[in-house]
Design an enzyme around this catalytic site. Structure first.
Site, PDB file in Angstrom:
ATOM      1  CD1 TRP A   2      -2.294  -2.185   1.637  1.00 49.79           C
ATOM      2  CD2 TRP A   2      -3.035  -1.064  -0.157  1.00 49.79           C
ATOM      3  NE1 TRP A   2      -3.339  -2.889   1.083  1.00 49.79           N
ATOM      4  CE2 TRP A   2      -3.814  -2.237  -0.006  1.00 49.79           C
ATOM      5  CE3 TRP A   2      -3.311  -0.220  -1.220  1.00 49.79           C
ATOM      6  CZ2 TRP A   2      -4.854  -2.573  -0.884  1.00 49.79           C
ATOM      7  CZ3 TRP A   2      -4.346  -0.547  -2.099  1.00 49.79           C
ATOM      8  CH2 TRP A   2      -5.102  -1.705  -1.927  1.00 49.79           C
ATOM      9  CG  ASP A  31      -3.612   4.003   3.851  1.00 49.93           C
ATOM     10  OD1 ASP A  31      -4.703   3.795   4.417  1.00 49.93           O
ATOM     11  OD2 ASP A  31      -3.254   3.395   2.815  1.00 49.93           O
ATOM     12  CE  LYS A  56      -8.879  -2.985   3.322  1.00 49.86           C
ATOM     13  NZ  LYS A  56      -8.070  -2.140   2.465  1.00 49.86           N
TER      14      LYS A  56
END
Ligand SMILES: *Cc1c(COP(=O)(O)O)cnc(C)c1O
Length: 360
Positions: A102, A172, A196
């Site tokens: 990511w 993030d 999530k």
């Protein structure tokens, strides 16, 4: 109907109580005669739902007054662009830590808008750790330092934060937000896709310090400009209303459970027992440096990858689903967010032990 234990990394399990409440309120939200899905986002009912959700999130994370909370669309992936579009113009430079898949995506997007400097990288060790903060090489021109506190695919999580002085940290937090208490004032921006650990897909939460709003480059699309959304209380266009409502139900559920300190205790216990099961059984292994092991995403491999398919088939028969690891790393991955009950982790451990006893 039996609900399975779903170990998906996202969209992930939601608390059953939340789903039941949504079901009860589906056709008629509290006497309004309509579903939240059918409500005007500017009507009194939805404004109340929206404001309550924001306040509950503020309470849970203890968000200071000097931060805005935005309820956006576009996923965390859109933030990879929105952050540089809004912040990088100040100096033309930004620091990024490269700790996995990511991070890499955030870096690739950041490079479109200015000079990206990699201030730390764990690429050389296969992304199995977070570089020691003492080794970070921060540049003084950076408009911000971007980090990925939990790498969802690698299962690598930060312990603490680097000291970046006056340079704001942009984090993030897609796969770790709400897993434990944090000090929001240590960050400039926190962002997270909801699917999530917050609610259904379609909603992206951005927590941003006021002084970081208002510096977008001239070419920044209006819908990518934090100012647009901050000025309109996230209603510049139609927000993801139903996801916002469900996120609000999850926030209430978290408060009922005792808030994030209580969740942290449970999450730590869940993770520790799963890592112990992996560590104490030579049939399984996890490559991540012990102090950087994620509480939320637990990758592991079997001694013999030929048995992967059989492992997954048997798991499914035991109501344990979506354990297949990310295609980039293989093996297995158990995502154990807030909504995964401890019994789900216990059932997985029992299954793992039975499987290794049969094949070990
Ligand atoms: C899932 C994930 C993303 C991507 O989120 P989308 O909402 O699908 O864009 C970004 N960063 C991290 C850390 C993630 O776990």
């Amino acid at each position: 109907m039996a609900r399975v234990f779903n170990f998906s990394a996202g969209p992930a399990m939601l608390p059953t109580e939340v789903m039941e409440q949504a079901q009860q309120e589906m056709l008629d939200w509290r006497g309004s005669g309509m579903s939240v899905m059918e409500m005007s986002h500017r009507g009194k009912e939805f404004m109340e739902i929206a404001a309550t959700a924001e306040q509950d999130l503020r309470d849970l994370l203890n968000i200071p007054e000097s931060y805005k909370v935005l309820f956006l669309q576009g996923g965390a992936s859109s933030q990879f662009a929105m952050v540089p579009l809004n912040l990088m113009g100040k100096t033309g430079h930004a620091d990024y830590a490269n700790t996995g898949s990511w991070s890499k995506k955030a870096i690739a997007e950041g490079k479109r808008y200015g000079e990206v400097h990699i201030c730390a990288s764990s690429e050389a060790d296969g992304f199995n750790s977070v570089p020691d903060f003492s080794s970070w090489n921060l540049s003084d021109q950076a408009a911000y330092v971007h980090i990925t506190p939990n790498e969802t695919i690698g299962g690598v999580e930060y312990q603490g934060l680097p000291d970046t002085g006056d340079i704001p940290i942009v984090a993030d937090m897609s796969s770790t937000i709400l897993s434990r208490p944090i000090d929001v004032s240590q960050y400039g921006i926190i962002y997270a896709g909801a699917q999530k650990n917050i609610g259904p897909a379609g909603l992206t939460i951005v927590i941003i310090r006021d002084d970081l709003i208002g510096s977008a480059i001239a070419e920044c699309p209006a819908m990518f400009n934090y100012t647009t959304h901050a000025d309109a209380d996230s209603m510049a266009n139609t927000p993801p209303t139903y996801s916002w409502y469900l996120a609000g139900l999850v926030f209430k559920w978290l408060k009922d459970k005792g808030g994030l300190a209580a969740m942290a205790e449970i999450n730590q216990r869940k993770a520790e027992k799963l890592y112990t099961a992996i560590e104490t059984n030579e049939f399984y292994s996890n490559p991540v440096k012990v102090e950087n092991r994620s509480w939320m995403n637990v990758p592991f491999i079997l001694k013999d990858s030929e048995l992967d398919t059989e492992f997954l088939t048997g798991a499914k028969e035991a109501n344990l689903v979506t354990l297949k690891g990310h295609r980039s790393v293989g093996g297995m991955r158990a995502s154990i967010y807030n909504a995964m009950p401890e019994q789900g982790v216990d059932a997985l451990i029992d299954y793992m032990n039975a499987f290794s006893a049969k094949h070990g």
